[in-house]
Design a protein around this motif. Structure first.
Motif, PDB file in Angstrom:
ATOM      1  N   CYS A 684      -6.535   0.162   1.150  1.00  0.00           N
ATOM      2  CA  CYS A 684      -5.755  -0.267  -0.013  1.00  0.00           C
ATOM      3  C   CYS A 684      -6.393   0.224  -1.297  1.00  0.00           C
ATOM      4  CB  CYS A 684      -5.640  -1.782  -0.034  1.00  0.00           C
ATOM      5  SG  CYS A 684      -4.706  -2.424   1.334  1.00  0.00           S
ATOM      6  N   ARG A 685      -7.698   0.289  -1.305  1.00  0.00           N
ATOM      7  CA  ARG A 685      -8.361   0.795  -2.502  1.00  0.00           C
ATOM      8  C   ARG A 685      -8.029   2.259  -2.722  1.00  0.00           C
ATOM      9  NH1 ARG A 685     -13.136  -1.498  -4.841  1.00  0.00           N
ATOM     10  NH2 ARG A 685     -13.930   0.607  -5.067  1.00  0.00           N
ATOM     11  N   LEU A 686      -8.029   3.008  -1.649  1.00  0.00           N
ATOM     12  CA  LEU A 686      -7.643   4.415  -1.774  1.00  0.00           C
ATOM     13  C   LEU A 686      -6.256   4.511  -2.359  1.00  0.00           C
ATOM     14  CD1 LEU A 686      -8.864   6.078   1.521  1.00  0.00           C
ATOM     15  CD2 LEU A 686      -9.672   6.497  -0.774  1.00  0.00           C
ATOM     16  N   ILE A 689      -6.533   3.184  -6.162  1.00  0.00           N
ATOM     17  CA  ILE A 689      -7.299   4.006  -7.089  1.00  0.00           C
ATOM     18  C   ILE A 689      -6.757   5.421  -7.135  1.00  0.00           C
ATOM     19  CG2 ILE A 689      -9.580   4.894  -7.609  1.00  0.00           C
ATOM     20  CD1 ILE A 689     -10.677   2.482  -6.050  1.00  0.00           C
ATOM     21  N   HIS A 690      -6.545   5.985  -5.971  1.00  0.00           N
ATOM     22  CA  HIS A 690      -6.192   7.408  -5.932  1.00  0.00           C
ATOM     23  C   HIS A 690      -4.716   7.629  -5.691  1.00  0.00           C
ATOM     24  CE1 HIS A 690     -10.404   8.268  -6.074  1.00  0.00           C
ATOM     25  NE2 HIS A 690     -10.640   7.618  -4.953  1.00  0.00           N
ATOM     26  N   THR A 691      -3.945   6.569  -5.731  1.00  0.00           N
ATOM     27  CA  THR A 691      -2.511   6.647  -5.436  1.00  0.00           C
ATOM     28  C   THR A 691      -2.227   7.430  -4.161  1.00  0.00           C
ATOM     29  OG1 THR A 691      -2.246   8.582  -6.841  1.00  0.00           O
ATOM     30  CG2 THR A 691      -1.735   6.427  -7.819  1.00  0.00           C
ATOM     31  N   LEU A 692      -3.034   7.166  -3.174  1.00  0.00           N
ATOM     32  CA  LEU A 692      -2.767   7.773  -1.873  1.00  0.00           C
ATOM     33  C   LEU A 692      -1.852   6.813  -1.117  1.00  0.00           C
ATOM     34  CD1 LEU A 692      -6.211   8.854  -0.440  1.00  0.00           C
ATOM     35  CD2 LEU A 692      -4.305  10.325  -0.958  1.00  0.00           C
ATOM     36  N   THR A 693      -0.662   7.207  -0.866  1.00  0.00           N
ATOM     37  CA  THR A 693       0.176   6.290  -0.088  1.00  0.00           C
ATOM     38  C   THR A 693      -0.122   6.396   1.395  1.00  0.00           C
ATOM     39  OG1 THR A 693       1.859   7.974  -0.119  1.00  0.00           O
ATOM     40  CG2 THR A 693       2.080   6.176  -1.709  1.00  0.00           C
ATOM     41  N   THR A 694      -0.598   7.549   1.794  1.00  0.00           N
ATOM     42  CA  THR A 694      -0.998   7.652   3.195  1.00  0.00           C
ATOM     43  C   THR A 694      -2.447   8.104   3.239  1.00  0.00           C
ATOM     44  OG1 THR A 694      -0.442   9.971   3.372  1.00  0.00           O
ATOM     45  CG2 THR A 694       1.305   8.398   3.830  1.00  0.00           C
ATOM     46  N   VAL A 778       0.055  -3.746   4.127  1.00  0.00           N
ATOM     47  CA  VAL A 778      -0.273  -4.816   3.197  1.00  0.00           C
ATOM     48  C   VAL A 778      -0.836  -4.200   1.923  1.00  0.00           C
ATOM     49  CG1 VAL A 778      -0.660  -6.630   4.866  1.00  0.00           C
ATOM     50  CG2 VAL A 778      -2.489  -5.050   4.348  1.00  0.00           C
ATOM     51  N   ALA A 779      -0.756  -4.958   0.864  1.00  0.00           N
ATOM     52  CA  ALA A 779      -1.304  -4.490  -0.398  1.00  0.00           C
ATOM     53  C   ALA A 779      -2.672  -5.127  -0.611  1.00  0.00           C
ATOM     54  CB  ALA A 779      -0.366  -4.853  -1.541  1.00  0.00           C
ATOM     55  N   LEU A 780      -3.351  -4.593  -1.588  1.00  0.00           N
ATOM     56  CA  LEU A 780      -4.706  -5.073  -1.838  1.00  0.00           C
ATOM     57  C   LEU A 780      -4.697  -6.560  -2.186  1.00  0.00           C
ATOM     58  CD1 LEU A 780      -7.524  -3.972  -1.878  1.00  0.00           C
ATOM     59  CD2 LEU A 780      -7.284  -3.441  -4.280  1.00  0.00           C
TER      60      LEU A 780
END
Lengths: 812, 569
Positions: A684-686, A689-694, A778-780
């Motif tokens: 979730c942090r990725l 922070i990095h807007t990585l959806t996958t 799930v979200a952070l």
């Protein structure tokens, strides 16, 4: 007899192919046979055309010569019906009717009086009719035999008259109604033109060992053929028709022939309802004797300490005697209540807030069953709102009055996933209600077109069956004059609209809206926009009648519904027959005074009202507390005891995890181990922070190790007073195991296919193992919440880890 | 009503199904002889929480007929349907009637519905069908479970229980379904479960050198051991009680071995007895990496150390034998390496090395496939060029590698060709630069395309920087294999072949065959380009290495070849 008679649908197939024509001659009288074969060819072709091209259907029908006359006839039929109801002899009715009616009081009582034309009635027919009336009591087979003989009899006459010539329209010639009516009264199955294929036979011959004849709706192709709209009239009939212009008047009446081939539905229903319960009761009683011992044991020493609920204070003070005495009754009462909670037992009354809907539905169904008005209606409402309940209530009410005058066909969009299966199921259910041999229904449905054709033909021409025979009416009572309607119940109606071209719906609605067999199509759906799912041509055939079935609006209504479900009414008590009135009263008092007002029950009731508003859900939640509740049946016991019982009972539902709560991903999140949570946090942090959806495992693992190392570094820098706070850094393999488990549990889902801006060069599916792309479910914030919950629950253990994890969540 | 719980149920609650009383009680209320049961019940909770066992137990104790169908074992929906039906038939003992009754072919849910109706219609007694792991059914259509949940509507004696370990609810589209939650065992519960049913605590038979151990002492050690294992290894990693038990079983023999073998505890102490603390400090490693290893499920154990009592006994016997025989045979070697033979024998004994999975050539090919997948084409000329394989260029290569390692992160993710050109010259040698610059930007593009990233294409400067750094992280860590063409793999193969391949010798045919073999093993995969028809020319076919670095290194080690010298990072 059965061998040369051959009523199986195969016969019709043979006829169609033609090569069986010669075969048939072996079995039957050659002269009529050959004639029929020739007529069948054209009819068959016609049928196929019609059925394959649904749109064409109507046009064809309109072109049918008899159409217009029939329509006019129908119109007068309704007025006639009214007249009959008032016991007035309609002026249209020919003189001949009057004597017959005068000697048949039952006929006048009946809602429909058919045109009787006794002049053509042969003595044999009358005999048959008389015998038939006797046979009513003798069960199906005898009836069917007679029916067959009647059919044969008809056939004889038919052939003698020499009228059957193929009509210019290609339709098959039909026997005169006055003849048909005789046999059809006895064997409604026969209306589908068994007669046309029947070989002539002496009634006496057929009587002893003929096979079971089929009712009106017998799924057999032979009948389909016969059922095909026949527009053939006798010379006499034509004359009469011209004179009176009401040839079709009696169509409903004809249809209302009782179907005696099946066991009386009313009776069978009663058996279903009542038999099940008493037998269960008997078992219970037996059981109770055992229980009494157990109970006594339990009362003496309390062995149930391990079970959370059973330790009920009242049991010690309670007199064993009164319990034992009342146990069977209590069981019976509970049985009633619990079966109502599991909706296996219909209440006597519809829910109060659905009263108008019930009346609407009831009158609609009644109109179909009683007056043969075809109809279609949609019941719309959420799951558990009571759509099926209303329907079943209405049907069971009607079944008491018109027990054997209708069939019901239950279809479910989940079970019959395409039209073909649905058709098969229709055949099966109709065949079942006709007590058909299995093999006959099996052959049906070999091809979809065939089945559809047979169904259409079966349903499209009920009005050809005339009931002229007052004598039979006389003998058989009023029921004879009623016809068989079919109630089609389509559960999950919206799923039927997904079937290609909506053929089934189209045809059902078409039958319902045009003047064919009396059917009512009741669709149940929880999609409010289901009308929009219908194709245009289907929609136009739908009556656009829909009944909204809402949930309870106020808490008062809701409470009342619950109360009604839990108390035992007078009727039910009588129906069960076992329960003493005193016990029932006591139970009701207990429910109303103790159980319902208790805090836990109220909490449950209210929470369901404000969340799901689904009565079945609430009932399920109440089930355990009812099942273990122990109302004080002895009068001298104060309600104090009862109150403790009630709370004890309600404990079960409230103390344990909520019974009616389906699993939710957040609930599972709390139970995840620390490692899994850490990986989820990293993922979730990725994302945050990095807007990585996958992301894939490699990424997440790297981030995870970074996180662990950073937090370790920090702790050593701060002197790390809390040693337990250090999170262990797990190895790659262990993490991969956890990762796989996360995938298994659905916390992360694999991303299938390439992203759009990848230009479609990558097939995501080809990735395996560590580089496979996953998306977090799930979200952070969810994880942060779950960590809060988890470590709050677990108290001291892992508190340090919880702190670190929540820091990871917050420090983005 | 309490009396509806038979006393044998009460007893069994205490004995067998521990810590599931609430669920058991609720189940036995829902499924009792006298009362009608709900049509459908869903039991949910994580795996290994005794869902199925509890349900079966509750039903058995109430004498309710039930059949269990494990959805995980069913390969397709149809398989499941026929399995449900056959189990029902079998449990009713009416196999004989199958022939006469002419049941339909079970090709649809409708057929099952009809058949079950036929089978169960005359029946009064309840029949409960338990569909275990319903969420793991393969190929289940959206209508399957809703339809199954509705089977009971028209078959009164039938009830269905579904168990699910998915956190998402099964979409049954039905109201009034009780959901029974089975939470994972809490710490105290899990530990108690293990304490109640311990593994074999001592080797059987006890070796003669073992000192007599009091059972109470052993038990107390085991209790503490189980608690420590739970806290250190199990709780952070898994909820599964089964895994807990396995781990205990794997670790316990080694943990207690010092005590059993009669080893004297080290350290100064008043009494020379092993207690838990000493065992713990002696076997600390068990709770660290080796303990972690025991958590992982493997087909072949990688650990070379004995882990069961039998192996430990054998191991000790060998060790003793060596110690006794060696002084006789010759003392010179023992001083040098007293443990080497032992370790060897242990290794021989415990990890039987089978023949290597791949032949030499295939291994080399796999290595080259891996390198081709994970090396940027721009490095090819440096790493694999035939010309660079001399000592002078070796140095240059190393220099280049060091440089690229130092500045790689900022350099590699450049997006625009201008930037790349700007960064490349200061990166390396002139000769190399030429080759860099001549590599078309197209290649660069494909490499960025390879990333399965959700990168916003809009670019504010700040964001772009963030993207770049993230892309760098991603490239570094994600290890996504890039597709390569056959020609490149052959070239790399030539370069990394330890003996070299003669120039004239064509190996392409052989390579293609071997590559197909590797593909069959799912070590490499043909990259299917979506939306394109199959490539006709095999030289344009794209391949990709599927296995990770560890696997490749492991495979290479067998033959003594490695990839270490050929990697950029």
């Amino acid at each position: 007899m059965s061998s040369d008679f051959d009523p199986s649908p195969r016969a019709s197939k043979r006829r169609r192919t033609g090569r069986y024509g010669s075969q048939r001659t072996l079995l039957a009288d050659p002269v009529p046979q050959i004639r029929h074969v020739s007529s069948q060819f054209t009819t068959e072709k016609y049928e196929d055309d019609v059925n394959l091209e649904g749109d064409q259907f109507d046009d064809d029908e309109v072109n049918t010569p008899s159409r217009s006359t029939r329509k006019s006839g129908n119109r007068s039929a309704t007025s006639r019906r009214k007249a009959n109801r008032a016991d007035n002899v309609d002026s249209h009715i020919s003189e001949e009717d009057i004597p017959s009616r005068s000697d048949t009081p039952s006929a006048t009582r009946s809602l429909r009086v058919t045109r009787t034309r006794r002049s053509q009635q042969s003595p044999v027919d009358r005999n048959v009719a008389d015998r038939n009336s006797e046979d009513v009591a003798n069960g199906n087979n005898a009836n069917e035999l007679n029916g067959e003989s009647a059919a044969d009899q008809y056939e004889d006459e038919h052939n003698e008259q020499g009228t059957p010539q193929p009509r210019s329209s290609g339709r098959q010639r039909r026997p005169p109604k006055r003849l048909l009516e005789t046999m059809e009264r006895d064997i409604p199955t026969k209306r589908s033109g068994h007669s046309t294929t029947q070989t002539s036979r002496e009634p006496t011959e057929s009587a002893p060992a003929s096979p079971a004849l089929k009712g009106i709706l017998t799924p057999s192709r032979k009948q389909k053929r016969g059922v095909r709209k026949s527009v053939m009239f006798d010379q006499d009939e034509k004359v009469i028709e011209e004179q009176f212009g009401f040839r079709d008047i009696e169509t409903p009446a004809v249809k209302k022939l009782p179907k005696r081939a099946t066991p009386h539905p009313k009776k069978s229903k009663a058996v279903e309802h009542n038999d099940a319960i008493p037998s269960a009761m008997v078992e219970e009683e037996d059981q109770d004797e055992d229980h009494d011992d157990v109970l006594e044991d339990m009362l003496l020493d309390e062995p149930l300490v391990t079970i959370p609920v059973p330790k009920l204070p009242h049991t010690e003070t309670f007199s064993t005697h009164s319990l034992v005495q009342n146990a069977p009754d209590l069981q019976a009462i509970k049985h009633i209540v619990l079966s109502r909670l599991t909706s296996s037992f219909l209440p006597s009354q519809p829910p109060t807030h659905l009263q108008t809907q019930y009346t609407q539905l009831h009158s609609l169904l009644k109109a179909t069953i009683e007056s043969s008005e075809s109809n279609s209606v949609l019941l719309l409402g959420p799951h558990g709102a009571g759509k099926s309940l209303l329907l079943n209530l209405a049907l069971s009410d009607l079944s008491s009055t018109y027990s054997n005058n209708y069939h019901t066909v239950h279809l479910n969009g989940f079970i019959q996933t395409d039209d073909r299966q649905a058709l098969r199921e229709i055949w099966r259910q109709l065949g079942h209600s006709r007590n058909l041999e299995e093999r006959e229904t099996e052959d049906i449905g070999a091809s979809y077109a065939d089945t559809m054709a047979s169904l259409l033909s079966l349903l499209s021409h009920p009005d050809e069956m005339m009931d002229d025979d007052t004598e039979t009416k006389n003998n058989n009572g009023a029921q004879i004059t009623t016809s068989k309607s079919i109630v089609f119940i389509l559960d999950e109606f919206d799923l039927f609209t997904t079937h290609p071209r909506q053929t089934l719906l189209y045809n059902l609605f078409d039958i319902a809206q045009s003047r064919k067999a009396p059917i009512v199509v009741v669709g149940c759906s929880c999609r409010m926009d289901v009308i929009e799912c219908l194709e245009k041509r289907v929609k136009s055939r739908f009556s656009h009648r829909w009944v909204l079935v809402p949930g309870c609006r106020t808490l008062g209504e809701w409470q009342e519904e619950v109360r009604r479900a839990l108390v035992v009414g007078e009727e039910e008590r009588a129906r069960m027959g076992v329960v003493e009135q005193k016990c029932a009263e006591q139970w009701n008092v207990y429910i109303e005074a103790t159980f319902l007002p208790s805090e836990d029950t109220q909490k449950l009731i209210k929470s369901h009202f404000y969340t799901t508003k689904s009565l079945p859900d609430l009932f399920m939640a109440l089930y355990p507390s009812i099942a273990i509740s122990q109302p004080p049946f002895s009068t001298r016991k104060a309600t104090n005891d009862a109150r403790t019982v009630a709370t004890g009972a309600a404990q079960l539902t409230t103390r344990g995890p909520e019974l009616s709560a389906p699993p939710s991903i957040l609930a599972v999140l709390i139970t995840l181990p620390v490692l899994h949570l850490s990986l989820l946090i990293s993922m979730c942090r990725l994302e945050t922070i990095h807007t990585l959806t996958t992301s894939n495992f490699n990424l997440v693992y790297t981030h995870y190790t970074e996180l662990v190392q950073t937090s370790r570094l920090k702790q050593t820098a701060f002197g790390s007073v809390t040693h337990s706070g250090t999170l262990r850094q797990w190895g790659r393999e262990t993490c991969r195991g956890a990762w796989e488990e996360l995938g298994l549990w659905g916390m992360i889902v694999p991303v299938v296919g390439a992203r759009e801006d990848d230009g479609g060069t990558r097939g995501g599916g080809a990735e395996v193992g560590d580089t496979r792309s996953w998306r977090s479910e799930v979200a952070l914030e969810d994880v942060a919440w779950a960590i809060g919950q988890k470590f709050e629950d677990e108290g001291g253990f892992g508190g340090g880890a919880g702190e670190v994890l929540s820091k990871w969540c917050s420090e983005v | 009503m309490i009396a509806s719980l038979p006393d044998e149920l009460v007893n069994s609650i205490q004995q067998q199904i521990t810590f599931r009383q609430t669920q058991l009680l609720q189940l036995s209320l829902f499924y009792s002889d006298g009362f009608p049961s709900p049509d459908v019940l869903v039991a949910y909770g994580p795996e290994d929480v005794a869902k199925l066992e509890t349900i079966q137990h509750a039903l058995t104790s109430q004498n309710i007929h039930h059949v269990v169908v494990n959805c995980r074992e069913c390969l397709s929906q149809r398989h499941l349907l026929s399995k449900i039906f056959s189990r029902c038939v079998k449990s009713l003992g009416s196999e004989g009637a199958l022939e006469e009754a002419r049941y339909d072919r079970l090709d649809s849910i409708n057929a099952l519905f009809g058949n079950l109706k036929k089978l169960l219609q005359p029946r009064e007694e309840k029949l409960v069908v338990i569909l275990a792991c319903a969420d793991q059914q393969r190929g289940a259509t959206a209508t399957l479970f809703p339809a199954l949940a509705r089977l009971c509507d028209s078959i009164p004696c039938l009830s269905i229980i579904l168990t699910s370990s998915a956190p998402q609810p099964l979409a049954l589209h039905k109201a009034g379904i009780p959901y029974l939650y089975f939470p994972p065992f809490r710490r105290s519960e899990a530990i108690k479960l293990l304490l109640r049913d311990p593994p074999r605590l001592l080797p059987d038979p006890l070796p003669e050198y073992a000192p007599s151990i009091k059972q109470e002492k052993l038990n107390s050690i085991y209790n503490q051991f189980a608690t420590v294992v739970f806290d250190t290894l199990i709780a952070p990693t898994t909820n599964s009680i089964v895994k807990y038990r396995q781990t205990i079983e794997r670790l316990w023999p080694r943990f207690i071995w010092p005590l059993v073998s009669g080893e004297t505890p080290t350290g100064r102490s008043t009494n020379n007895n092993w207690d838990f603390a000493r065992l713990l400090s002696r076997n600390r490693i068990l709770f660290q990496n080796e303990g972690e290893e025991s958590l992982q499920e493997r087909l072949i154990s990688v650990s070379s150390l004995p882990s069961t009592f039998e192996e430990l006994v054998l191991h000790k016997a060998e060790q003793d034998e060596r110690l006794t025989t060696q002084p006789e045979s010759g003392t010179s070697t023992t001083s040098k390496s007293p443990f080497k033979p032992v370790q060897l024998s242990a290794a021989e004994h415990h990890t039987p090395q089978g023949p290597p999975l791949l032949k030499f050539f295939s291994t080399l090919l796999l290595l080259s496939a891996y390198l081709a997948s994970h090396t940027h084409p721009k490095h090819d000329i440096v790493l694999f060029s035939r010309l660079s394989n001399t000592s002078s260029t070796n140095r240059r290569k190393k220099k280049y590698l060091a440089r690229s390692r130092a500045g790689g992160i900022t350099k590699t993710p450049t997006k625009s060709p201008s930037k790349k050109n700007a960064s490349a010259p200061d990166g390396g040698d002139d000769n190399d630069n030429d080759t860099f610059n001549t590599t078309p930007s197209k290649k660069r593009k494909t490499s960025t395309k390879d990333l399965d990233l959700a990168l916003p294409t809009t670019s504010t400067p700040k964001k772009e920087r963030a993207d770049r750094s993230m892309r760098a992280i991603f490239e570094k860590t994600s290890n996504i294999a890039r597709p390569f063409i056959l020609e490149r793999a052959i070239a790399i193969l030539r370069a990394i072949h330890p003996d070299g391949i003669k120039m004239g010798k064509g190996i392409a045919d052989r390579v293609y065959a071997e590559l197909a073999e590797l593909e069959r093993l799912r070590l490499v995969v043909r990259q299917d380009e979506r939306g394109k028809v199959a490539v006709e020319d095999i030289l344009e076919e794209q391949w990709k290495c599927l296995v990770g670095r560890e696997w490749v290194v492991e495979a290479g080690r067998v033959w003594g070849v490695g990839i270490e010298g050929w990697e950029v990072e």
